[in-house]
Design a protein around this motif. Structure first.
Motif, short mmCIF file in Angstrom:
data_model
loop_
_atom_site.label_atom_id
_atom_site.label_comp_id
_atom_site.label_asym_id
_atom_site.label_seq_id
_atom_site.Cartn_x
_atom_site.Cartn_y
_atom_site.Cartn_z
N ARG A 1 0.83 -1.21 0.00
CA ARG A 1 0.00 0.00 0.00
C ARG A 1 0.86 1.26 0.00
NH1 ARG A 1 -5.17 0.51 1.27
NH2 ARG A 1 -4.70 2.36 2.52
N LEU A 2 1.97 1.22 0.73
CA LEU A 2 2.88 2.36 0.75
C LEU A 2 3.46 2.60 -0.63
CD1 LEU A 2 4.50 4.54 2.22
CD2 LEU A 2 6.18 2.78 2.81
N LEU A 3 3.93 1.53 -1.29
CA LEU A 3 4.43 1.67 -2.65
C LEU A 3 3.35 2.19 -3.59
CD1 LEU A 3 6.56 -1.58 -3.19
CD2 LEU A 3 7.32 0.67 -2.38
N CYS A 4 2.13 1.70 -3.38
CA CYS A 4 1.01 2.10 -4.22
C CYS A 4 0.69 3.58 -4.03
CB CYS A 4 -0.20 1.24 -3.88
SG CYS A 4 -1.46 1.18 -5.17
N ALA A 5 0.70 4.03 -2.79
CA ALA A 5 0.42 5.44 -2.51
C ALA A 5 1.50 6.33 -3.12
CB ALA A 5 0.35 5.66 -0.99
N GLN A 6 2.76 5.88 -3.03
CA GLN A 6 3.84 6.65 -3.62
C GLN A 6 3.72 6.72 -5.13
OE1 GLN A 6 7.15 4.46 -2.00
NE2 GLN A 6 7.23 5.69 -0.13
N ARG A 7 3.35 5.60 -5.75
CA ARG A 7 3.20 5.59 -7.20
C ARG A 7 2.03 6.46 -7.64
NH1 ARG A 7 5.41 2.65 -11.29
NH2 ARG A 7 7.14 2.82 -9.80
N LEU A 8 0.91 6.40 -6.91
CA LEU A 8 -0.23 7.25 -7.23
C LEU A 8 0.14 8.73 -7.17
CD1 LEU A 8 -3.46 5.80 -5.56
CD2 LEU A 8 -3.10 6.33 -7.98
N ALA A 9 0.84 9.10 -6.10
CA ALA A 9 1.25 10.50 -5.94
C ALA A 9 2.15 10.94 -7.09
CB ALA A 9 1.96 10.69 -4.60
N GLU A 10 3.08 10.06 -7.47
CA GLU A 10 3.98 10.37 -8.57
C GLU A 10 3.23 10.52 -9.89
OE1 GLU A 10 7.35 8.02 -11.22
OE2 GLU A 10 6.91 7.33 -9.19
N LEU A 11 2.33 9.58 -10.18
CA LEU A 11 1.57 9.63 -11.43
C LEU A 11 0.66 10.85 -11.48
CD1 LEU A 11 0.66 5.86 -11.80
CD2 LEU A 11 2.18 7.16 -13.29
N GLN A 12 0.02 11.15 -10.38
CA GLN A 12 -0.91 12.28 -10.36
C GLN A 12 -0.16 13.61 -10.48
OE1 GLN A 12 -4.68 10.12 -8.18
NE2 GLN A 12 -3.54 11.60 -7.00
N ARG A 13 1.03 13.71 -9.86
CA ARG A 13 1.83 14.93 -10.04
C ARG A 13 2.25 15.08 -11.48
NH1 ARG A 13 4.32 13.45 -5.10
NH2 ARG A 13 6.02 12.47 -6.26
N ARG A 14 2.67 13.96 -12.07
CA ARG A 14 3.14 14.00 -13.45
C ARG A 14 2.03 14.41 -14.41
NH1 ARG A 14 4.70 8.34 -15.63
NH2 ARG A 14 6.09 8.45 -13.83
N HIS A 15 0.87 13.79 -14.29
CA HIS A 15 -0.21 14.06 -15.23
C HIS A 15 -0.88 15.40 -14.98
CE1 HIS A 15 -0.41 10.26 -17.50
NE2 HIS A 15 0.09 9.73 -16.40
N LEU A 16 -1.10 15.73 -13.73
CA LEU A 16 -1.75 17.01 -13.44
C LEU A 16 -0.84 18.18 -13.75
CD1 LEU A 16 -3.62 16.12 -10.14
CD2 LEU A 16 -4.64 16.61 -12.35
N GLY A 17 0.46 17.95 -13.62
CA GLY A 17 1.40 19.02 -13.92
C GLY A 17 1.64 19.16 -15.40
N ALA A 18 1.70 18.02 -16.12
CA ALA A 18 2.07 18.05 -17.54
C ALA A 18 0.91 18.40 -18.45
CB ALA A 18 2.63 16.69 -17.96
N ALA A 19 -0.34 18.13 -17.99
CA ALA A 19 -1.50 18.36 -18.87
C ALA A 19 -2.61 19.05 -18.09
CB ALA A 19 -1.97 17.04 -19.44
N ARG A 20 -2.23 20.08 -17.35
CA ARG A 20 -3.17 20.71 -16.44
C ARG A 20 -4.43 21.20 -17.13
NH1 ARG A 20 0.25 24.34 -13.90
NH2 ARG A 20 0.79 22.66 -12.49
N ARG A 21 -4.29 21.81 -18.28
CA ARG A 21 -5.47 22.37 -18.94
C ARG A 21 -6.49 21.31 -19.31
NH1 ARG A 21 -3.26 26.99 -23.17
NH2 ARG A 21 -2.37 28.41 -21.60
N ASP A 22 -5.98 20.14 -19.74
CA ASP A 22 -6.88 19.07 -20.17
C ASP A 22 -7.55 18.37 -19.00
OD1 ASP A 22 -4.65 18.18 -22.85
OD2 ASP A 22 -6.35 19.57 -22.83
#
Length: 209
Positions: A86-107
């Motif tokens: 679960r810890l690994l999963c939470a870390q991966r979710l945070a990483e993916l969400q930062r990446r996608h929300l930061g890279a494609a914020r407008r969409d």
């Protein structure tokens, strides 16, 4: 799950971890399969709704498994195997969400969670009402979601979290307590109180699903 079942589950997991760490691929597959359902529920509940069209929970869990396989020998043994995953999963979710929300914020930000309802609570809404799918149930679904939205918005973040852990992610009392950093008795009381509060609020509006 009763204490004897918990102990049997822990023993079976320990055996599979040991065999996996010695290169037993079949044991590793069985080990991960034991936890797949609960990790999927975790991702489905905690994935930002704005990213549902971009990230498949199955893919997120698979990435976590690949990382876990590489780090199995160095895992944090103060955590149960599930809580480590679960810890690994939470870390991966945070990483993916930062990446996608930061890279494609407008969409992605065109898709917003329900106003005033945190991500976990907003996803509660979907999971609790997604079984109402026929045309005749559309009005009931909308009414249920409206009542749940109002009720969940009135619950504290602590209440929302314990309901997510116990009722939706299906962690047992010991696992939920460890995840929250409190003792089992306190976690059980918090869960009972939160569930009673949610039920009372839903009865007030006549909107229990």
């Amino acid at each position: 799950m009763d204490p004897s079942a918990d102990a049997a589950e822990a023993a079976a997991t320990t055996e599979l971890v040991l065999r996996s760490s010695h290169g037993d691929a079949a044991a590793r597959e069985r080990l991960f399969a034991r936890h797949r359902g609960r990790l999927l529920r975790m991702v489905e509940l905690r994935l930002d709704p704005r990213l549902r069209q971009r990230l498949d929970p199955e893919d997120v869990v698979q990435e976590v498994y690949l990382e876990a396989a590489d780090r199995l020998a160095e895992r944090d043994r103060t955590l149960s195997f599930l809580l480590w995953l679960r810890l690994l999963c939470a870390q991966r979710l945070a990483e993916l969400q930062r990446r996608h929300l930061g890279a494609a914020r407008r969409d992605v930000r065109r898709e917003r969670p329900a106003a005033g309802v945190p991500v976990v609570a907003s996803n509660f809404l979907e999971r609790l009402t997604d079984r109402l799918t026929s045309p005749s149930e559309a009005a009931a679904r909308d009414e249920a979601r409206s009542a749940l939205r109002e009720a969940l918005a009135l619950l504290s973040a602590q209440d929302q979290e314990i309901l997510a852990l116990r009722h939706f992610e299906q962690l047992n009392g010991v696992e939920a307590a460890a995840e929250l950093g409190i003792d089992r008795s306190a976690a059980a009381k918090r869960y009972t109180r939160a569930l009673r509060r949610l039920q009372e609020l839903l009865r007030t509006w006549g909107g229990a699903p």
